[in-house]
Motif scaffolding. Structure first.
Motif, PDB file in Angstrom:
ATOM      1  N   VAL A 140       0.845  -1.203   0.000  1.00 28.20           N
ATOM      2  CA  VAL A 140       0.000   0.000   0.000  1.00 28.20           C
ATOM      3  C   VAL A 140       0.880   1.253   0.000  1.00 28.20           C
ATOM      4  CG1 VAL A 140      -1.875  -1.171   1.258  1.00 28.20           C
ATOM      5  CG2 VAL A 140      -0.171   0.198   2.526  1.00 28.20           C
ATOM      6  N   PRO A 141       0.331   2.370  -0.481  1.00 34.01           N
ATOM      7  CA  PRO A 141       1.090   3.625  -0.466  1.00 34.01           C
ATOM      8  C   PRO A 141       0.990   4.354   0.879  1.00 34.01           C
ATOM      9  CG  PRO A 141      -1.012   3.970  -1.553  1.00 34.01           C
ATOM     10  CD  PRO A 141      -0.972   2.510  -1.155  1.00 34.01           C
ATOM     11  N   ILE A 142       1.934   5.275   1.065  1.00 35.34           N
ATOM     12  CA  ILE A 142       1.876   6.218   2.191  1.00 35.34           C
ATOM     13  C   ILE A 142       1.635   7.602   1.602  1.00 35.34           C
ATOM     14  CG2 ILE A 142       3.137   7.240   4.123  1.00 35.34           C
ATOM     15  CD1 ILE A 142       4.974   4.766   4.111  1.00 35.34           C
ATOM     16  N   ILE A 143       0.661   8.339   2.168  1.00 36.20           N
ATOM     17  CA  ILE A 143       0.500   9.742   1.765  1.00 36.20           C
ATOM     18  C   ILE A 143       0.823  10.626   2.960  1.00 36.20           C
ATOM     19  CG2 ILE A 143      -2.044   9.660   2.103  1.00 36.20           C
ATOM     20  CD1 ILE A 143      -2.210  11.886  -0.071  1.00 36.20           C
ATOM     21  N   PHE A 144       1.714  11.574   2.750  1.00 39.92           N
ATOM     22  CA  PHE A 144       2.097  12.533   3.786  1.00 39.92           C
ATOM     23  C   PHE A 144       1.431  13.871   3.519  1.00 39.92           C
ATOM     24  CE2 PHE A 144       5.769   9.691   3.985  1.00 39.92           C
ATOM     25  CZ  PHE A 144       6.147   9.721   5.326  1.00 39.92           C
ATOM     26  N   HIS A 145       0.989  14.557   4.577  1.00 37.56           N
ATOM     27  CA  HIS A 145       0.770  15.991   4.443  1.00 37.56           C
ATOM     28  C   HIS A 145       2.143  16.612   4.233  1.00 37.56           C
ATOM     29  CE1 HIS A 145      -0.330  20.157   5.457  1.00 37.56           C
ATOM     30  NE2 HIS A 145       0.889  20.153   5.969  1.00 37.56           N
ATOM     31  N   THR A 146       2.279  17.537   3.296  1.00 36.66           N
ATOM     32  CA  THR A 146       3.538  18.277   3.168  1.00 36.66           C
ATOM     33  C   THR A 146       3.249  19.768   3.130  1.00 36.66           C
ATOM     34  OG1 THR A 146       3.561  18.318   0.732  1.00 36.66           O
ATOM     35  CG2 THR A 146       4.565  16.397   1.795  1.00 36.66           C
ATOM     36  N   GLY A 147       4.259  20.548   3.550  1.00 32.45           N
ATOM     37  CA  GLY A 147       4.175  22.003   3.497  1.00 32.45           C
ATOM     38  C   GLY A 147       3.744  22.636   4.804  1.00 32.45           C
ATOM     39  N   MET A 148       3.947  23.939   4.905  1.00 35.47           N
ATOM     40  CA  MET A 148       3.551  24.796   6.028  1.00 35.47           C
ATOM     41  C   MET A 148       4.337  24.529   7.310  1.00 35.47           C
ATOM     42  SD  MET A 148      -0.554  25.233   5.424  1.00 35.47           S
ATOM     43  CE  MET A 148      -1.044  23.548   5.574  1.00 35.47           C
ATOM     44  N   VAL A 169       5.196   6.723  -2.287  1.00 39.57           N
ATOM     45  CA  VAL A 169       5.029   7.801  -1.310  1.00 39.57           C
ATOM     46  C   VAL A 169       4.421   9.000  -2.039  1.00 39.57           C
ATOM     47  CG1 VAL A 169       6.262   9.442   0.160  1.00 39.57           C
ATOM     48  CG2 VAL A 169       6.894   7.013   0.189  1.00 39.57           C
ATOM     49  N   ILE A 170       3.236   9.418  -1.573  1.00 36.40           N
ATOM     50  CA  ILE A 170       2.534  10.541  -2.197  1.00 36.40           C
ATOM     51  C   ILE A 170       2.734  11.780  -1.333  1.00 36.40           C
ATOM     52  CG2 ILE A 170       0.282  11.403  -2.958  1.00 36.40           C
ATOM     53  CD1 ILE A 170      -0.582   8.339  -3.002  1.00 36.40           C
ATOM     54  N   LEU A 171       3.217  12.861  -1.924  1.00 31.51           N
ATOM     55  CA  LEU A 171       3.378  14.114  -1.187  1.00 31.51           C
ATOM     56  C   LEU A 171       2.095  14.915  -1.335  1.00 31.51           C
ATOM     57  CD1 LEU A 171       7.069  15.065  -2.175  1.00 31.51           C
ATOM     58  CD2 LEU A 171       6.256  13.624  -0.263  1.00 31.51           C
ATOM     59  N   GLY A 172       1.217  14.824  -0.307  1.00 36.90           N
ATOM     60  CA  GLY A 172      -0.049  15.562  -0.308  1.00 36.90           C
ATOM     61  C   GLY A 172       0.240  17.051  -0.370  1.00 36.90           C
ATOM     62  N   ALA A 187      10.648  14.333  -6.283  1.00 43.96           N
ATOM     63  CA  ALA A 187       9.853  13.431  -7.142  1.00 43.96           C
ATOM     64  C   ALA A 187      10.648  13.063  -8.393  1.00 43.96           C
ATOM     65  CB  ALA A 187       8.529  14.080  -7.526  1.00 43.96           C
ATOM     66  N   ARG A 188      11.478  14.021  -8.856  1.00 47.42           N
ATOM     67  CA  ARG A 188      12.327  13.709 -10.022  1.00 47.42           C
ATOM     68  C   ARG A 188      13.429  12.730  -9.649  1.00 47.42           C
ATOM     69  NH1 ARG A 188      12.289  19.166 -13.021  1.00 47.42           N
ATOM     70  NH2 ARG A 188      13.824  19.876 -11.517  1.00 47.42           N
ATOM     71  N   GLN A 189      13.931  12.841  -8.407  1.00 46.57           N
ATOM     72  CA  GLN A 189      15.061  11.993  -7.991  1.00 46.57           C
ATOM     73  C   GLN A 189      14.629  10.593  -7.564  1.00 46.57           C
ATOM     74  OE1 GLN A 189      16.500  14.492  -4.883  1.00 46.57           O
ATOM     75  NE2 GLN A 189      17.355  15.993  -6.291  1.00 46.57           N
ATOM     76  N   ASN A 190      13.372  10.435  -7.169  1.00 47.31           N
ATOM     77  CA  ASN A 190      12.919   9.160  -6.605  1.00 47.31           C
ATOM     78  C   ASN A 190      11.712   8.638  -7.375  1.00 47.31           C
ATOM     79  OD1 ASN A 190      14.523   8.921  -3.879  1.00 47.31           O
ATOM     80  ND2 ASN A 190      13.857  11.045  -4.044  1.00 47.31           N
ATOM     81  N   PHE A 194       5.435  10.595  -5.570  1.00 49.35           N
ATOM     82  CA  PHE A 194       4.397  11.182  -6.423  1.00 49.35           C
ATOM     83  C   PHE A 194       3.901  12.486  -5.792  1.00 49.35           C
ATOM     84  CE2 PHE A 194       4.585   6.702  -7.162  1.00 49.35           C
ATOM     85  CZ  PHE A 194       4.347   6.547  -8.514  1.00 49.35           C
ATOM     86  N   LEU A 195       3.317  13.363  -6.602  1.00 56.14           N
ATOM     87  CA  LEU A 195       2.833  14.658  -6.118  1.00 56.14           C
ATOM     88  C   LEU A 195       1.317  14.736  -6.258  1.00 56.14           C
ATOM     89  CD1 LEU A 195       5.465  16.989  -7.873  1.00 56.14           C
ATOM     90  CD2 LEU A 195       5.637  15.856  -5.643  1.00 56.14           C
ATOM     91  N   GLU A 196       0.675  15.322  -5.248  1.00 58.00           N
ATOM     92  CA  GLU A 196      -0.789  15.444  -5.254  1.00 58.00           C
ATOM     93  C   GLU A 196      -1.151  16.930  -5.245  1.00 58.00           C
ATOM     94  OE1 GLU A 196      -3.965  16.698  -3.307  1.00 58.00           O
ATOM     95  OE2 GLU A 196      -2.712  15.787  -1.738  1.00 58.00           O
TER      96      GLU A 196
END
Ligand SMILES: [Zn+2]
Length: 267
Positions: A140-148, A169-172, A187-190, A194-196
């Motif tokens: 399964v994937p992991i989605i993180f809150h990112t930013g702020m 790994v999804i960067l929320g 996201a380019r390096q890995n 993925f980006l959301e």
């Protein structure tokens, strides 16, 4: 009502929404938001399905909230893809036990983590490795809150994500604003990052992500009910569509196919 962009209709999945009950309203007044509410709003916005995870409630261990997620997915199996949410601060053993329950018994489809609300560092190996190991074991994937917050920086998240290349790994919110460039870089390096799209409100940054990583690594998300669904849908269906030369096959990837492939879901 299907989602239309230019002259094409798309099967569409929101990769970032929330469900559940809280003691007190959060943000713009949401204290209770369940499957019935979500499905009604999906219908109005022309979306087919949504990934949903619990509303933030850091005073809990999310066990009740995760059960609600499973119940709501059972009620709407075609409309809701439920993820669990966990607080890693309960320690590695509790984390492993909770994830076995959520992913194994409840059959939830992914893991949501919020480094700022739950207050942990996403590169702290002792707390985080059981999460990556469970994600690997259950595919399964992991989605993180990112930013702020620097705790939720894409760079800090990428440090461990890079060691688990088979775990998506999804960067929320793809870093919201100040961290978007860093989100694009990691996201380019890995290959597994993925980006959301939710919450990014400045169009030049969002377009930079579309140009920088390409449509195979971008997932449409709304952060509903915190954000109104139509607002986040129009951002993509009107404004990104107008500003880019994306083809229908690109939108198909962003609106559903990338997520379905991450989830090994062939609906
Ligand atoms: Zn959210």
């Amino acid at each position: 009502m299907a989602l239309r962009i230019n002259d094409s209709e798309f099967y569409s999945i929101d990769a970032h929404s929330h469900l559940g009950r809280r003691k007190t309203p959060l943000g713009h007044g949401v204290a209770s938001f369940l499957g019935d509410d979500l499905v009604r709003n999906l219908d109005e916005a022309g979306l087919d399905c949504a990934v949903a995870f619990p509303l933030g409630a850091s005073y809990t261990d999310y066990s009740e909230a995760n059960q609600i997620m499973a119940d709501e997915m059972t009620k709407y199996p075609k409309r809701i893809i439920a993820f669990c949410r966990i607080n890693p601060n309960f320690g590695p053993e509790a984390t492993a036990r909770t994830l076995d329950h959520c992913l194994g018994t409840l059959k939830l489809k992914g893991i949501k983590l919020h480094p700022e609300i739950e207050f942990f560092d996403p590169n702290e190996a002792e707390l985080m490795e059981p999460i990556y190991q469970a994600a690997r074991r259950y595919h399964v994937p992991i989605i993180f809150h990112t930013g702020m917050s620097s705790k939720a920086s894409p760079g800090v998240i990428a440090e461990l994500a890079a060691r688990y290349r088979d775990v998506p790994v999804i960067l929320g919110h793809m870093g919201v604003s100040e961290y978007v460039k860093l989100a694009v870089a990691v996201a380019r390096q890995n290959e597994n990052i993925f980006l959301e799209t939710s919450v990014v409100g400045w169009m030049p940054l969002l377009l930079e992500a579309f140009r920088g990583v390409g449509t195979s690594k971008i997932l449409f998300g709304s952060d509903h009910p915190y954000n109104p669904l139509p607002m986040e849908v129009e951002k993509i269906s009107k404004h990104v569509a107008k500003a880019t030369k994306l083809k229908p096959e690109d939108f198909k990837k962003v609106l559903a196919d990338n997520l379905l492939s991450i989830l090994h879901d062939d609906r």
